[in-house]
Scaffold this active site. Structure first.
Site, mmCIF file in Angstrom:
data_model
loop_
_atom_site.group_PDB
_atom_site.id
_atom_site.type_symbol
_atom_site.label_atom_id
_atom_site.label_comp_id
_atom_site.label_asym_id
_atom_site.label_seq_id
_atom_site.Cartn_x
_atom_site.Cartn_y
_atom_site.Cartn_z
ATOM 1 N N GLU A 1 -49.377 14.200 -26.214
ATOM 2 C CA GLU A 1 -49.124 14.583 -24.814
ATOM 3 C C GLU A 1 -49.723 15.954 -24.505
ATOM 4 O O GLU A 1 -50.330 16.148 -23.449
ATOM 5 C CB GLU A 1 -47.617 14.589 -24.514
ATOM 6 C CG GLU A 1 -46.943 13.229 -24.606
ATOM 7 C CD GLU A 1 -47.328 12.276 -23.481
ATOM 8 O OE1 GLU A 1 -48.154 12.636 -22.627
ATOM 9 O OE2 GLU A 1 -46.798 11.142 -23.485
ATOM 10 N N ASP B 1 -52.571 1.649 -26.387
ATOM 11 C CA ASP B 1 -53.538 1.636 -25.280
ATOM 12 C C ASP B 1 -54.740 2.578 -25.434
ATOM 13 O O ASP B 1 -55.890 2.158 -25.528
ATOM 14 C CB ASP B 1 -52.812 1.908 -23.949
ATOM 15 C CG ASP B 1 -51.834 3.096 -23.999
ATOM 16 O OD1 ASP B 1 -51.694 3.712 -25.074
ATOM 17 O OD2 ASP B 1 -51.220 3.417 -22.964
ATOM 18 N N GLU C 1 -41.672 -1.501 -15.974
ATOM 19 C CA GLU C 1 -42.201 -1.007 -17.246
ATOM 20 C C GLU C 1 -42.535 -2.167 -18.194
ATOM 21 O O GLU C 1 -43.538 -2.133 -18.898
ATOM 22 C CB GLU C 1 -41.194 -0.034 -17.884
ATOM 23 C CG GLU C 1 -41.688 0.693 -19.104
ATOM 24 C CD GLU C 1 -42.768 1.742 -18.820
ATOM 25 O OE1 GLU C 1 -43.232 1.871 -17.673
ATOM 26 O OE2 GLU C 1 -43.172 2.439 -19.773
ATOM 27 N N GLU D 1 -51.867 3.347 -14.037
ATOM 28 C CA GLU D 1 -52.807 2.407 -14.674
ATOM 29 C C GLU D 1 -53.402 1.359 -13.728
ATOM 30 O O GLU D 1 -54.601 1.075 -13.786
ATOM 31 C CB GLU D 1 -52.142 1.714 -15.870
ATOM 32 C CG GLU D 1 -51.998 2.588 -17.111
ATOM 33 C CD GLU D 1 -50.892 3.629 -17.014
ATOM 34 O OE1 GLU D 1 -50.087 3.555 -16.061
ATOM 35 O OE2 GLU D 1 -50.834 4.534 -17.871
#
Ligand code: DMJ
Length: 628
Positions: free
Chosen positions: A210, A355, A459, A478
């Site tokens: 992150e 991802d 989600e 996304e």
């Protein structure tokens, strides 16, 4: 007589309603989705991969055919005539189809301008309120109109503490969106604020991934754009700028490096304390995306400061993960033990935990031109297509369900559960970059159908039950990201309509007193008091760009890549050169099992640095690379 008309009337009404539902939502019986429209494709391979420097995208021919009905109406279909319910029904179908064609086959310029303005206002409503109520804290609580920092009372609250490092996260993450919006004055002010107020010398334990994508990525992106001699955003040079953003990025990266120490596989620890290094009670498990999506930012940093350390550790992690893939399927799992190399999570999918691992194999290749990265990406893509993709072979023809990517066991390819997650909606964008536009269109349509049902993406969505499994939506980007990339690749106005729909539902369902709030429940639309920083760095940026055809990013003639956090990085020869020596190739010792850190790597590491890895990243490194 009267009762007959009532019965006929009710029948007609029923037909009209079911027909309208079918036309509008297109929800079919199997995956919970069927295409309401028929796509025909003329595939083109985006030239990006052949020659990244001259990449171009072209509109495709299929755009004219995109809205053909999946069950073309008989030619006899006629206008309402007289009192026949059947005729009325058929003519309704035809009129509705005409409406559909009319709606999606164009997008007026004036509407584009309006939507661009709406996306801009959306960004500023979030950003201005963050600056007013929350800065210098990390995030804005948009309902209470106050700031939010790390959860110091509960260090195990990783949902918050992984991301919030007490370093003005939202301001940093939003920097290059200001530039994309053309607000040079505020961009300069924000850069100066970051330079004057941000320090990473904090007792904060954050997730390496992150901190890398949100902070490091943004700092290097803004640094590169500020100092780009071509100045595609107009004259944005900042008087007296002395590479401070790069210094900050470097300082942060050095603080992240302890994560790569004392790991027998080379796969990094998931978290570090910015002041003290890896916490003594750190777990030895990390997700694949967390450990394997550092290469873009670390690679650029290495090439900017002329120090291979960052790229080297990031590459070593990718390679180590790659070497642990299954021999049978070629797939990787989602959680791995960094000491033993054992897969703790054997689920292979395209969403959470995996991802950006795939994304960065391709984007690293595009940026750095290293063939090894592309080889890994294409092998991974093939495994994904063979083992994760279910449903019919072609998007729009043949028997069976429309294609879908499911979660499988990495060792045998068997389905592990019946949900997909909202993070996976990034994948069509990656497929566009890979030139697989047909599959991109299909998967995007699947996610858009879910969005249409809820005005958001849950989600997790259970494709068997056709219902959400996990109900929150934290303003994720996304689907917008894929919509934008598909629009760039096809120029089909359909994607502008999708963007408009997303924009309007965000406005309707998530806007609160001081910003935009996470949806706690996509059905009842209840909210949580949190606005994640990616809302400004990605969601608003992609929405704005979708409607801003004349943006310098589109018109300057230069090519760009978006990092996984949406930060803009030019494809530049500078990033294709290394100022350090290539690693000396050496042979693996014969007849010995291949260790994760081979003799070969250890030798060359010492040859290259003259130091064992451990001592290589002392703070003095700043001095060594001429940054202090
Ligand atoms: C962002 O931080 C990045 O896009 C990341 O790759 C995935 N998760 C969030 C947005 O959902």
């Amino acid at each position: 007589m009267q009762w007959r008309s009532i019965v006929v009337g009710l029948l007609v009404l029923r037909l009209v309603v079911s027909c309208a539902l079918w036309l509008i939502f297109g929800l079919g019986p199997s995956w919970g989705f069927d295409f309401p429209i028929k796509f025909t494709f003329s595939l083109h391979k985006i030239e990006l991969l052949q020659n990244a420097d001259q990449a171009t995208t072209k509109p495709t021919a299929w755009s004219q055919h995109m809205y053909e009905d999946r069950n073309p109406q008989p030619k006899t279909c006629s206008k309402i005539s007289g009192d026949s319910p059947k005729k009325f029904y058929l003519s309704f179908l035809r009129d509705a189809r005409d409406e559909y064609d009319k709606k999606y086959s164009s997008f007026p310029d004036a509407l584009k301008v309006k939507m661009r303005g709406m996306a801009r206002d959306m960004f500023y409503f979030g950003y201005d309120n963050y600056m007013k109520f929350a800065f210098p804290e990390d995030e804005l609580n948009p309902i209470a109109c106050e700031g939010r920092g790390p959860d110091v009372l509960n260090p195990s609250n990783i949902n918050i503490n992984d991301v919030l490092g007490n370093y003005s996260l939202t301001l940093i993450d939003a920097l290059d969106t200001l530039l994309v919006l053309g607000n040079v004055t505020e961009f300069h002010r924000a850069v100066k604020l970051v330079i004057d107020t941000v320090s990473f010398d904090k007792d904060s334990t954050v997730q390496v991934f992150e901190a890398n994508i949100r902070i490091l990525g943004s700092l290097i992106s803004s640094h590169i754009l500020l100092t780009d001699p071509r100045q595609p955003f107009g004259d944005i040079e900042l008087k007296d700028y002395d590479n401070e953003l790069l210094h900050l990025a470097h300082d942060l990266a050095v603080r992240l490096l302890p994560a790569f120490e004392n790991t027998s596989t080379g796969i990094p620890y998931p978290r570090v304390n910015l002041k003290k290094g890896v916490p003594p009670d750190s777990i030895n498990e990390t997700c694949t995306a967390g450990a394997g999506s550092l290469l873009v930012e670390f690679g650029i940093l290495s090439r900017l400061v002329g120090d291979s350390t960052f790229e080297w550790v990031a590459r070593r992690a990718v390679k180590a993960l790659w070497d642990l893939r299954s021999n049978e399927t070629g797939l990787l799992g989602n959680v791995v033990n960094i000491q033993t190399g054992q897969w703790v999570g054997k689920q292979s999918g395209l969403g959470a935990g995996m991802d950006s691992f795939y994304e960065y194999l391709l984007k690293s290749y595009i940026l750095f031109g290293e063939n090894e990265d592309y080889k890994m990406f294409t092998a991974a893509y093939e495994s994904i297509q063979s083992h994760l993709r279910r449903g019919r072979e072609a998007c729009n023809e043949g028997e069976g369900d429309p294609p879908l990517y499911v979660n499988v066991n990495m060792f045998n390819g068997q389905i592990m559960n019946t949900w997909i997650d909202s993070l996976q909606a990034f994948f069509p964008g990656l497929q566009v970059l890979n030139g697989d536009v047909e599959n991109a269109i299909c998967l995007h349509a699947f996610y858009y159908a879910i969005w249409k049902r809820f005005g958001a993406l849950p989600e997790r969505y259970n494709w068997q039950l056709q219902a959400p499994d996990v109900l929150f939506y934290p303003l994720r980007p996304e689907l917008v990201e894929s919509t934008y990339l598909l629009y760039q690749a096809t120029k089909n106005p359909f994607y502008l309509h999708v963007g408009m729909d997303i924009l309007e539902s965000l406005e309707k369902n998530t806007k609160v007193r001081c910003g935009y709030a996470t949806l706690h429940h996509v059905v009842d639309k209840s909210k949580e008091d949190r606005m994640e920083s990616f809302f400004l760095s990605e969601t608003c940026k992609y929405l704005y760009l979708l409607f801003d055809e004349d943006n310098p990013l589109h018109k300057s003639g230069y090519k760009y890549v978006f990092t996984t956090e949406g930060h803009v990085v030019p494809i530049d020869q500078r990033f294709r050169q290394k100022s350090w020596e290539e690693q000396v190739p050496c042979e693996e010792p014969r007849n010995e099992p291949k260790a994760n850190t081979s003799n070969c790597e250890r030798i060359s590491e010492e040859r290259r640095f003259g130091l064992p890895l451990k001592s290589m990243y002392m703070r003095q490194i700043d001095h060594m690379v001429g940054l202090s």
